[in-house]
Design a protein around this motif. Structure first.
Motif, short mmCIF file in Angstrom:
data_model
loop_
_atom_site.label_atom_id
_atom_site.label_comp_id
_atom_site.label_asym_id
_atom_site.label_seq_id
_atom_site.Cartn_x
_atom_site.Cartn_y
_atom_site.Cartn_z
N GLY A 277 37.09 38.83 46.89
CA GLY A 277 37.12 37.57 46.18
C GLY A 277 38.55 37.06 46.07
O GLY A 277 39.51 37.86 46.03
N GLU A 278 38.70 35.75 46.03
CA GLU A 278 40.03 35.17 45.90
C GLU A 278 40.58 35.41 44.51
O GLU A 278 39.84 35.36 43.51
N VAL A 279 41.87 35.70 44.43
CA VAL A 279 42.56 35.94 43.16
C VAL A 279 43.63 34.88 42.99
O VAL A 279 44.41 34.62 43.92
N ASP A 280 43.69 34.26 41.81
CA ASP A 280 44.66 33.19 41.59
C ASP A 280 46.08 33.72 41.44
O ASP A 280 47.02 33.18 42.02
N CYS A 281 46.26 34.77 40.63
CA CYS A 281 47.60 35.29 40.39
C CYS A 281 47.51 36.62 39.66
O CYS A 281 46.42 37.05 39.28
N ARG A 282 48.66 37.24 39.46
CA ARG A 282 48.71 38.49 38.72
C ARG A 282 49.79 38.43 37.65
O ARG A 282 50.73 37.63 37.72
N ASP A 283 49.66 39.30 36.67
CA ASP A 283 50.68 39.45 35.63
C ASP A 283 51.97 39.94 36.28
O ASP A 283 51.96 40.90 37.06
N LYS A 284 53.10 39.29 35.98
CA LYS A 284 54.35 39.69 36.62
C LYS A 284 55.11 40.77 35.86
O LYS A 284 56.14 41.24 36.31
N ASP A 285 54.58 41.17 34.71
CA ASP A 285 55.19 42.25 33.93
C ASP A 285 55.17 43.55 34.76
O ASP A 285 54.11 43.97 35.21
N PRO A 286 56.31 44.18 34.96
CA PRO A 286 56.33 45.42 35.76
C PRO A 286 55.49 46.54 35.14
O PRO A 286 55.11 47.48 35.83
N ALA A 288 52.55 46.02 33.80
CA ALA A 288 51.14 45.62 33.85
C ALA A 288 50.32 46.70 34.56
O ALA A 288 50.84 47.41 35.42
N PRO A 289 49.05 46.83 34.22
CA PRO A 289 48.21 47.84 34.87
C PRO A 289 48.02 47.52 36.35
O PRO A 289 48.25 46.38 36.77
N PRO A 290 47.59 48.48 37.14
CA PRO A 290 47.37 48.21 38.57
C PRO A 290 46.18 47.29 38.77
O PRO A 290 45.35 47.14 37.88
N PRO A 291 46.08 46.68 39.96
CA PRO A 291 44.95 45.81 40.25
C PRO A 291 43.63 46.59 40.16
O PRO A 291 43.62 47.79 40.44
N PRO A 292 42.54 45.93 39.79
CA PRO A 292 42.43 44.49 39.49
C PRO A 292 42.73 44.11 38.04
O PRO A 292 42.60 42.95 37.68
N ALA A 293 43.11 45.09 37.20
CA ALA A 293 43.29 44.82 35.78
C ALA A 293 44.49 43.93 35.47
O ALA A 293 44.62 43.43 34.36
N CYS A 294 45.37 43.71 36.45
CA CYS A 294 46.54 42.85 36.24
C CYS A 294 46.29 41.41 36.68
O CYS A 294 47.15 40.55 36.49
N TYR A 295 45.12 41.16 37.26
CA TYR A 295 44.86 39.82 37.80
C TYR A 295 44.48 38.83 36.71
O TYR A 295 43.92 39.20 35.66
N VAL A 296 44.77 37.56 36.97
CA VAL A 296 44.46 36.47 36.04
C VAL A 296 43.72 35.39 36.80
O VAL A 296 44.13 34.97 37.88
N GLU A 297 42.60 34.93 36.23
CA GLU A 297 41.83 33.83 36.80
C GLU A 297 42.24 32.55 36.09
O GLU A 297 42.37 32.51 34.86
N LEU A 298 42.46 31.47 36.85
CA LEU A 298 42.86 30.18 36.27
C LEU A 298 41.74 29.17 36.42
O LEU A 298 41.13 29.06 37.49
N LYS A 299 41.46 28.43 35.36
CA LYS A 299 40.39 27.44 35.36
C LYS A 299 40.84 26.18 34.63
O LYS A 299 41.75 26.22 33.80
N THR A 300 40.16 25.07 34.94
CA THR A 300 40.34 23.85 34.14
C THR A 300 38.97 23.41 33.64
O THR A 300 37.94 23.70 34.24
N SER A 301 39.00 22.71 32.51
CA SER A 301 37.76 22.22 31.92
C SER A 301 38.08 21.01 31.06
O SER A 301 39.23 20.84 30.61
#
Length: 431
Positions: A277-286, A288-301
Motif C-alpha cells: 500500500g502507498e504510504v504518505d510519510c514517516r515520522d522523522k524522529d530518529p 521513532a519505531p521501525p516501519p510500519p509503526a512510524c508511518y503517518v497517513e495524511l487526509k483532508t476532509s
C-alpha cells in the motif's frame, strides 16, 4: 519472529504514537447485546447455492465445476468475536518515480513535519500550472507488487518446502486498497466492486477490475471533483519534507505518478497475506519505531460545523480511514480540515487504536469486528471456490450494494492479469 503477535482493533490504545506495537494487542470483543438474535437471520444464507454464473469455455471430463455459491454481506452475520490478526511486519518497500517507473528502494520516502494548528494552507495553489496527473486509463493491476516479488523472491520462498511448486509462502497477494474495500463492504451503500482472482503456484492473487459505473464516474467527473482530488495531494506537499533535516516545499509540482509503497506480511486467522500500500510519510524522529509503526497517513476532509456533519464524519470517513490504516499497521492519521474554498483551517491527529472508542456512541454505527470478519470469510470463500491452479483462469467476484457476493469463471479472457514475464520468472526460478 520468535513470538507470534496479534493485532486487534483496540490493541494500540496502550501506546502513544511513537511507541512500537507490541504483543499486548488484545482480542477485540465489543459488548453488543442482541447480536446473536439478529445474526441467526443471515446464518442460513451465509453461503447460498446458485447455478447461474459458471462460465468455462473448455472443460475436461475430469473437471467438475465447484458448487457455485454466494456470500452473504449483511452485517448481522459477522457480529462475532474479532478474528486473530497478526501484527503486520514490513518485509520491504518500493518507489515509483515521476514517470511511474519502479525502483526496489525507498527513494520516494517523505518525512512528516508537524504544522501549525491553524495552518491556512491553500489547497488549490498550483492546480492550474503545477500539476502532473497520473494517467487513470492505464490499468497497472498488480504489476508493481509483482516486480517487487521478483526482485525479492529469494527471501519469500517457502521455508517449509523450498523445492516444491509453491514458491511463495502466502495464501494471498494483493493491494492494501482491495482489502480496504472488503473491510468496508458490509457498510457500503453506493459503490460495488469486481475483484479478479487467479491461483498460481498455490497462491491466490487478487486484482481489482474497474466496474462500468466507476468507469463512467471517472470519465464524467466534474471539474470541481477533480480539483478536490488535487487538494489531497497538495495537502501532502504542505506536510512532507524530502529529507529529515529539510522543510516542506509547497512551490513545486504535484506529480501523482510518484509514490512510496510499503510491502507487509501478516495473517488473518489462517490466511497468510502479502500486500502493498502507498504510504504518505514517516515520522522523522530518529527514535521513532521501525516501519510500519512510524508511518503517518495524511487526509483532508470538510470542516465540521454541525452535529450532523460530525456524525457523518464518524460513520463514513472514519470507517475508510480506519480500514486503510489498520490493515498495514499504520498507527495514526493526520487530517486537515478545509473550508469550501480549499483552505485548511485546522489539523487534527487520529490514533487508529482509538477510533472505535470515538464512534461507540453513534447510533447504528460501523463495527471493526464486522469489517474484519467479513474480510476473513470472503478470503475463505475465495479459497474454497478458486481451485484451479492456472494463471489463464480468472475467478471474477462481483458485488453490488444490498446484494450477496457472486462469482463467474473466465478462461483465457480479458480478465487475465498475471503478466507473462512474471509467470516465466516464478516458474523458471529453480534456485
Amino acid at each position: 519472529m520468535s513470538q507470534i503477535k496479534f493485532f486487534s482493533a483496540t490493541g494500540m490504545d496502550r501506546h502513544r504514537s511513537r511507541s512500537p506495537v507490541t504483543s499486548s494487542h488484545h482480542h477485540y470483543s465489543p459488548n453488543e447485546r442482541g447480536d446473536s438474535r439478529r445474526a441467526k437471520h443471515c446464518d442460513a444464507a451465509h453461503f447460498r447455492p446458485t447455478n447461474h454464473h459458471w462460465h468455462q469455455s473448455s472443460a475436461t471430463p475430469e473437471q467438475t465445476p465447484p458448487r457455485s455459491q454466494t456470500l452473504c454481506t449483511r452485517r448481522e452475520a459477522y457480529e462475532r468475536a474479532f478474528p486473530l490478526y497478526k501484527q503486520p511486519v514490513e518485509v520491504g518497500c518500493f518507489s515509483l518515480d515521476s514517470q511511474r517507473r519502479f525502483f526496489n528502494d525507498s527513494r520516494q520516502m517523505r518525512y512528516y513535519v508537524e504544522p501549525d494548528r491553524s495552518p491556512n494552507f491553500d489547497l488549490s495553489d498550483g492546480y492550474r500550472g503545477r500539476y502532473v496527473k497520473r494517467d487513470e486509463n492505464v490499468k497497472e493491476k498488480l504489476d508493481h507488487i509483482l516486480r517487487w516479488i521478483v526482485a525479492n523472491r529469494s527471501k519469500l520462498k517457502s521455508k517449509l518446502s523450498p523445492d516444491a511448486s509453491c514458491p511463495l509462502d502466502f495464501d494471498f497477494v494483493t493491494w492494501r486498497g482491495h482489502l480496504t474495500k472488503l473491510l468496508t463492504t458490509p457498510y457500503e451503500t453506493r459503490e460495488g466492486w469486481l475483484l479478479a482472482v487467479t491461483r498460481f503456484n498455490g497462491t491466490l492473487y487478487i486484482s481489482e477490475v474497474e466496474t462500468e459505473a466507476a468507469r463512467r464516474e471517472r470519465e464524467n467527473r466534474p471539474e470541481r471533483n477533480q480539483e478536490m482530488m488535487y487538494w489531497g495531494y497538495k495537502f501532502e506537499q504542505y506536510m512532507c519534507a524530502d529529507k529529515t533535516y529539510s522543510e516542506p516545499d509547497s512551490s513545486g509540482v504535484v506529480n501523482t505518478n510518484e509514490a512510496f509503497c510499503t510491502v507487509v506480511q501478516t495473517r488473518l486467522t489462517d490466511h497468510k497475506l502479502l500486500f502493498s500500500g502507498e504510504v504518505d510519510c514517516r515520522d522523522k524522529d530518529p527514535d521513532a519505531p521501525p516501519p510500519p509503526a512510524c508511518y503517518v497517513e495524511l487526509k483532508t476532509s470538510a470542516e465540521i460545523c454541525t452535529p450532523k456533519q460530525r456524525s457523518n464524519f464518524h460513520r463514513f470517513k472514519l470507517l475508510k480511514w480506519w480500514a486503510q490504516s489498520f490493515l498495514p499497521g499504520v498507527p495514526r492519521v493526520v487530517a486537515g480540515f478545509r473550508d469550501h474554498d480549499g483552505i485548511v483551517v485546522s489539523v487534527e491527529t487520529f490514533q487508529i487504536s482509538k477510533i472505535s472508542q470515538l464512534i461507540k456512541n453513534e447510533y447504528n454505527c460501523w463495527k471493526p469486528t464486522v469489517c474484519m470478519n467479513f474480510c476473513c470469510d470472503f478470503l475463505s470463500f475465495v479459497k474454497r471456490e478458486a481451485t484451479e491452479d492456472n494463471p489463464s483462469v480468472v475467478y471474477l467476484f462481483s458485488w453490488e450494494p444490498h446484494k450477496d457476493v457472486t462469482y463467474s469463471v473466465h478462461r483465457d479472457s480479458q480478465y487475465s492479469f498475471l503478466p507473462d514475464w512474471y509467470i516465466k520468472e516464478m516458474t523458471c526460478s529453480g534456485e
